[in-house]
Every structure is written in structure tokens, then in C-alpha cells.
Scaffold this active site. Sequence first.
Site, PDB file in Angstrom:
ATOM      1  N   LYS A  97      18.287  -3.994   2.967  1.00  0.00           N
ATOM      2  CA  LYS A  97      18.817  -5.298   3.360  1.00  0.00           C
ATOM      3  C   LYS A  97      17.996  -5.900   4.500  1.00  0.00           C
ATOM      4  O   LYS A  97      17.714  -7.096   4.504  1.00  0.00           O
ATOM      5  CB  LYS A  97      20.291  -5.186   3.752  1.00  0.00           C
ATOM      6  CG  LYS A  97      21.179  -5.045   2.521  1.00  0.00           C
ATOM      7  CD  LYS A  97      22.630  -4.902   2.869  1.00  0.00           C
ATOM      8  CE  LYS A  97      23.453  -4.602   1.623  1.00  0.00           C
ATOM      9  NZ  LYS A  97      24.660  -3.850   1.916  1.00  0.00           N
ATOM     10  N   LYS A 149      16.696  -7.577 -17.238  1.00  0.00           N
ATOM     11  CA  LYS A 149      18.116  -7.244 -17.071  1.00  0.00           C
ATOM     12  C   LYS A 149      18.872  -8.431 -16.454  1.00  0.00           C
ATOM     13  O   LYS A 149      18.379  -9.040 -15.497  1.00  0.00           O
ATOM     14  CB  LYS A 149      18.195  -6.029 -16.145  1.00  0.00           C
ATOM     15  CG  LYS A 149      19.581  -5.603 -15.829  1.00  0.00           C
ATOM     16  CD  LYS A 149      19.565  -4.437 -14.859  1.00  0.00           C
ATOM     17  CE  LYS A 149      20.998  -4.074 -14.587  1.00  0.00           C
ATOM     18  NZ  LYS A 149      21.410  -3.706 -13.344  1.00  0.00           N
ATOM     19  N   LYS A 196      22.201 -11.415 -10.974  1.00  0.00           N
ATOM     20  CA  LYS A 196      22.258 -12.607 -10.133  1.00  0.00           C
ATOM     21  C   LYS A 196      20.947 -12.771  -9.354  1.00  0.00           C
ATOM     22  O   LYS A 196      20.454 -13.887  -9.175  1.00  0.00           O
ATOM     23  CB  LYS A 196      23.429 -12.442  -9.162  1.00  0.00           C
ATOM     24  CG  LYS A 196      23.952 -13.742  -8.653  1.00  0.00           C
ATOM     25  CD  LYS A 196      25.166 -13.524  -7.774  1.00  0.00           C
ATOM     26  CE  LYS A 196      25.158 -14.537  -6.667  1.00  0.00           C
ATOM     27  NZ  LYS A 196      25.453 -13.982  -5.357  1.00  0.00           N
TER      28      LYS A 196
END
Length: 328
Positions: A116, A195, A198
Site C-alpha cells: 500500500k 482478470k 476494479k
Amino acid sequence: MSKKKNLRVLSGIQPSGSLHLGNYFCMMSRMIKYQEENDLFCFIANYHALTTTSEANKLSINTFNAVCDFLALGLDPEKSTFWVQSDVPEVTELTWLLSSQVNIGLMDRGTSYKDKINQGIKPNMGLYSYPILMAADILLYDTQIVPVGKDQKQHLEMTRDIANRFNNVFGDTFVIPKPDIEVNVQLIPGIDGKKMSKSYNNTIPIFDTEKNIRKKIMRIITDTSDIDEPKDKDTSLYQLYSLFLNSEEKILLSDRYNVGGLRYGDIKLEFFEKIMDYFQPFREKREQLVNNPKDVNDILQYGAKKAKLIANEVIDRVRTSCGIIIEL
Ligand code: TRP
């Protein structure tokens, strides 16, 4: 109906925007199966979402929408226990009680935190402690099984580590949860063939407007083969459409691909109609929920009440184990 096994299965989902076909065929179908066969605990992880957003309005709207999505798609508040994470705030107390037993070294090995930060998300303590809050989610409900994807595997190992350590230090307190790693996950292709995800911006949403769903379908990438040629079936459009067909319809579609004369534009329109028909009852249910927020709130309060029955019992056990409750 199949007889329920008493295994407690728990899953948390971050409220992060609109559900798509990939979510529906992978996550949702799994949830429904657990709900029928096990003691499913499922919650919307809004405390976790707070680690990566500072837009209050967006967080509360996303949370409400996620609740409506799940209820509309078949999560049954009677058969399962369904709530919003923050409606059982004892989970934050447990996070604290666990924190003092978590080595910094364990946290520093967390790959999700590092990922992250590498993506440019600002490091904050919430993000750093994310795995401890997740451990608390799992341990607060005496969870036995946690369905996890690859990305959450390490978090579950950390949970087991933390629970084992606590048990060793303070005596048996927690049930040690096991992961249920789905091996045959169905790969749902996105409109670009990768795939559906989002983060690739290649999804077909379930509850968007008709116009937007249609636009997404029209954008599915197809090849430029001549109209008279047979068509390739190893492609997104064919695979996505097939998900909605029964075996006879599949044979018919396959035959049409095998002989020449098929126009992709026609197939896309048929696929669009099929999706709209398929999701119509779910869309209606969702509309009804969105228009009756008080009913949704009642459902959530009912879920939180059920979740608290076990949460209160466990948090008391933990407080006692570690000496927070004075035993007179
Ligand atoms: N971290 C999970 C995710 O991003 C969400 C989550 C929070 C969770 N608490 C949980 C999943 C407890 C399983 C169990 O997907």
C-alpha cells in the site's frame, strides 16, 4: 435443504464501490454456499476502509451501498449474521488488548502494508495496525474458518500467530482459526481479457445504470476476424456470456461460433439483454432497500445484536485472561 454444519465461517468485506460480475461469481456464490451450509458471520469492514479514505461522506455512502448490494444479491440476515463492523465497537477494544502481544517484527513483515505504501498511500497507524484489527475481527467471534484469497493469506497467518501467542502467555483464550483457500476459483475475464478487477478498470458492474452496463459490454474487446470465418471461443465475450447460459443455450452459442456469419455486435446485445434479465430481480430488491433506509437499518441492528451475543462473551473472556477485569 442440506443440514447446517456448526462451523463458524467469518468474512469481512471492505466497502469499496460497486460490485461487478467477478465479485458475483467468485465471492457472492461462495457466501451463499456458506450461508446454507455453515454458521456464516459476514460484515462490512468500515473501520478498515477508514485506513485509506478521509472522505466521511463517501465512506458512509459506500458502506450503505455495500450493505444493500449484499442483501439484494441474497445474503440472508436470518440464515447468517450480517452487520457493519463498527456496530460492534468491542472489536477496537480487542485490537488494543491484542496489540500489546504483537511483536513489531511480525508487523514489519506484513507485505500488504508495504504494497500500500508503494502504491503511494500515506502511511498511518491505522494502515500499520490493519492486521491486528483484522485478527480482532476474526478472534472476537470464535471463528473457525476464514475464506481467504491469496492477498489475505498472510493476514490470516498473522492472526493465528497472534492468537497462539496470546494463548501461550495468558492461557487458552482464543479459538485458532483456519483459512479456507479456494483452489478452483473461477477466473472471470474482464472486458479486456485480463482478470476482471476494479484495479484494471475492466469490470462489468451489476447495479450500475442500464446505459453504463450496455456501454461496458459494447467495449468488450473482440478480434477482427472476417464475418464469414468461425469465431474464437477462448475470448471474454464468449466466456462471460456462457456464465449466464444453461447447457442447451451453451451448445447453441457454441454452434453459432463454429460456423461463419456471426456478428460480435449482435452477441453483445444479446448478452446485455441476458444480463439485464438475470439481474432484474436483484435490481428490484436493491431499489427497494435503497428507498427504505430505515428497514436496512433495522436489518443491521438485528445483525449487530446477534453478533454481540458472541462478541460480549469473548471480550469478557479476554478481559479476564489478561487481567483487565479485577477478579474480587
Ligand atoms: N482485509 C480484508 C480485505 O481487504 C477485509 C477484512 C477485514 C477481513 N477483516 C476481515 C476478511 C476478517 C476476513 C476476515 O479483503
